[in-house]
Design a protein around this motif. Structure first.
Motif, PDB file in Angstrom:
ATOM      1  N   THR A 324      11.139   0.498  -1.981  1.00  0.00           N
ATOM      2  CA  THR A 324      10.520   0.066  -2.916  1.00  0.00           C
ATOM      3  C   THR A 324       9.836   1.847  -3.069  1.00  0.00           C
ATOM      4  O   THR A 324       9.705   2.281  -2.145  1.00  0.00           O
ATOM      5  N   HIS A 325       9.834   2.102  -4.223  1.00  0.00           N
ATOM      6  CA  HIS A 325       9.474   3.495  -4.581  1.00  0.00           C
ATOM      7  C   HIS A 325       8.259   3.103  -5.859  1.00  0.00           C
ATOM      8  O   HIS A 325       7.260   4.574  -6.523  1.00  0.00           O
ATOM      9  N   ASP A 326       7.595   1.995  -5.297  1.00  0.00           N
ATOM     10  CA  ASP A 326       5.947   1.452  -5.611  1.00  0.00           C
ATOM     11  C   ASP A 326       5.219   2.740  -4.548  1.00  0.00           C
ATOM     12  O   ASP A 326       4.369   1.273  -4.463  1.00  0.00           O
ATOM     13  N   LEU A 327       5.267   3.379  -4.254  1.00  0.00           N
ATOM     14  CA  LEU A 327       4.348   3.642  -2.830  1.00  0.00           C
ATOM     15  C   LEU A 327       2.923   3.588  -3.945  1.00  0.00           C
ATOM     16  O   LEU A 327       2.243   2.901  -2.710  1.00  0.00           O
ATOM     17  N   THR A 328       2.713   4.501  -5.085  1.00  0.00           N
ATOM     18  CA  THR A 328       0.969   3.622  -4.859  1.00  0.00           C
ATOM     19  C   THR A 328       0.621   2.412  -5.319  1.00  0.00           C
ATOM     20  O   THR A 328      -0.453   1.998  -4.425  1.00  0.00           O
ATOM     21  N   GLY A 329       1.689   1.219  -5.970  1.00  0.00           N
ATOM     22  CA  GLY A 329       1.227   0.106  -5.792  1.00  0.00           C
ATOM     23  C   GLY A 329       1.194  -0.388  -4.055  1.00  0.00           C
ATOM     24  O   GLY A 329       0.057  -1.118  -4.252  1.00  0.00           O
ATOM     25  N   VAL A 330       2.129   0.090  -3.497  1.00  0.00           N
ATOM     26  CA  VAL A 330       2.033  -0.365  -1.774  1.00  0.00           C
ATOM     27  C   VAL A 330       0.842   0.045  -1.674  1.00  0.00           C
ATOM     28  O   VAL A 330      -0.256  -0.698  -1.126  1.00  0.00           O
ATOM     29  N   MET A 331       0.474   1.333  -1.590  1.00  0.00           N
ATOM     30  CA  MET A 331      -1.190   1.558  -0.952  1.00  0.00           C
ATOM     31  C   MET A 331      -2.084   0.786  -1.039  1.00  0.00           C
ATOM     32  O   MET A 331      -3.258   1.386  -0.699  1.00  0.00           O
ATOM     33  N   ASP A 332      -2.004   0.453  -2.488  1.00  0.00           N
ATOM     34  CA  ASP A 332      -3.336  -0.436  -3.360  1.00  0.00           C
ATOM     35  C   ASP A 332      -2.965  -1.388  -2.505  1.00  0.00           C
ATOM     36  O   ASP A 332      -3.945  -2.633  -3.697  1.00  0.00           O
TER      37      ASP A 332
END
Length: 355
Positions: A324-332
Motif C-alpha cells: 500500500t502507498h498509504d504509509l501515513t494512514g498505516v502509521m496512524d
C-alpha cells in the motif's frame, strides 16, 4: 470445499446433540466451548441452506437451456450465469467459516516491541510502531491497553515496550504482527539526506491462563534489586525490581515499572507465562508445519515481515506480497486492510494445507 462443508454440517448435528446432553449441562467449561462452536457452525448451516437452494435453482435453469423456445432458452442462460456467479460468491464467503478457529484466538495479547539494528533511529522507529498499534487499538471499541514495561531511548525513542491488549479476539487480530519490521527513511539527524535502514522487532503472545501450563516453584529463580531510571521517590531506595529466571527454558523476565515488589513479581509472572505458552504453541506449530513452508509465519521472529519505505510512502508485507502507498494512514493505525489480507492468506493456506 463441498466435502469440508458436508463434514461441518455433520459436526453441527453432533454439537446440537451434545448441547442437549445432561452431562454437558453439568460441565460449564464444555458447555461454553460447545456454545461457541454451535454459534460458528450455525452460520455454516444457514449459508449451506441458501447454497443448496441455489444449487437446485441452477439445476432447473440448466434443464430449460435445451428448450426449443429461443426466448425461454435465452432467459434460462441468463439465469444460469446469475446463479453460477452467486454460488461462487457464496462458496467464497463460506470458506473462512469452514476453518476451525485457533483455540487462542479469543485471548488477550501481550505485545513486545524492541528497537533492533540502527541505533537512535531504530529506537525512534520502535516508538513509531508503538504509536501505530496504540492508535489501531483505540479504533477498536472494547479493547484497552495496559502498559507492563517501558524503557525509553534517546531523542524520544524507546528501547522496549511491553503492553497487554485486552478485548475480544485481541490475540487473533494482532498475532501476525510478530516479526522484524524494517524502516527505510532519512533520519532527522542525517545532514547529508541519505536514506538509512533500521529495524525493530515485534512479538505478539497469547495471554496465558493458569490452566495452560503449570509452573513449579522449583523451576524459578527470583532475584530482587533496586530499580533504576525514572520512577518516583521509591527508585533506588528499596529492592522493588524483580528478575525471574525460568530454569528449564532459560527465559528471563525483569520488571521494575510497578510501585511494589509484589506488583513487579505479578507482572513479571504474567509475561513469563505468556512467553512459555508462546514457546509451547510455537513448538506444536513447528511440528505440524514441518513438511510445508508457512506463508504467514507466526513463530519465526528472525524473518523480515514488513518494510516501511518513507521516500516512496510505501508499506510492503513480504509474506503475502501486499503493498500500500498509504504509509501515513498505516502509521496512524489504519491497519484493517492489511490485517484482513493477512487473515485471508492464513485461511487460504490452512484450507490448502488440510486438503
Amino acid at each position: 470445499m463441498r466435502d469440508r462443508l458436508a463434514d461441518a454440517l455433520l459436526r453441527a448435528e453432533a454439537v446440537e446433540r451434545d448441547l442437549l446432553d445432561p452431562k454437558t449441562v453439568r460441565d460449564a467449561k464444555l458447555m461454553a466451548s460447545l456454545g461457541r462452536e454451535h454459534q460458528r457452525l450455525g452460520q455454516v448451516v444457514e449459508r449451506a441452506k441458501a447454497l443448496e437452494k441455489m444449487d437446485d435453482e441452477l439445476a432447473q435453469a440448466r434443464e430449460l437451456l435445451s428448450f426449443d423456445d429461443p426466448e425461454m432458452a435465452a432467459e434460462a442462460k441468463r439465469e444460469v450465469e446469475r446463479l453460477t456467479a452467486a454460488i461462487e460468491r457464496a462458496e467464497l464467503e463460506l470458506r473462512p467459516l469452514l476453518v476451525p478457529p485457533d483455540p487462542l484466538h479469543d485471548r488477550n495479547a501481550i505485545v513486545e516491541i524492541r528497537a533492533g539494528t540502527g541505533g537512535d533511529e531504530a529506537a525512534l522507529f520502535a516508538a513509531d510502531l508503538y504509536r501505530m498499534y496504540t492508535r489501531y487499538i483505540e479504533r477498536h471499541g472494547g479493547w484497552r491497553i495496559e502498559m507492563i514495561s517501558l524503557a525509553d531511548g534517546t531523542l524520544g525513542g524507546i528501547k522496549e515496550a511491553i503492553f497487554k491488549v485486552s478485548g475480544p479476539q485481541a490475540f487473533g487480530a494482532l498475532r501476525f504482527e510478530s516479526g522484524v519490521h524494517r524502516v527505510q527513511r532519512v533520519p532527522a539527524t542525517e545532514a547529508a539526506g541519505r536514506i538509512h535502514t533500521s529495524a525493530a522487532t515485534v512479538a505478539v503472545l497469547p495471554e496465558a491462563e493458569e490452566i495452560d501450563l503449570k509452573i513449579e516453584d522449583k523451576d524459578l529463580r527470583i532475584d530482587v534489586f533496586r530499580s533504576s531510571g525514572p520512577g518516583g521517590q521509591s527508585v533506588n531506595t528499596t529492592d522493588s525490581a524483580v528478575r525471574i529466571t525460568h530454569l528449564p527454558s532459560g527465559l528471563v523476565v525483569s520488571q521494575q515499572d510497578q510501585k511494589s515488589q509484589l506488583q513487579n513479581k505479578l507482572k513479571a509472572m504474567e509475561v513469563l507465562r505468556s512467553r512459555l505458552l508462546d514457546l509451547k504453541v510455537a513448538e506444536a506449530e513447528a511440528e505440524r508445519s514441518r513438511m510445508r513452508k508457512s506463508q504467514v509465519s507466526t513463530g519465526d521472529r528472525s524473518a523480515k515481515i514488513r518494510t516501511y519505505n518513507y521516500p516512496q510512502s510505501r508499506v510492503t508485507d513480504h509474506r503475502i506480497g501486499y503493498t500500500t502507498h498509504d504509509l501515513t494512514g498505516v502509521m496512524d493505525g489504519k491497519l484493517d486492510e492489511l490485517m484482513d489480507a493477512l487473515h485471508l492468506a492464513d485461511i487460504e493456506e490452512r484450507l490448502a494445507g488440510d486438503a
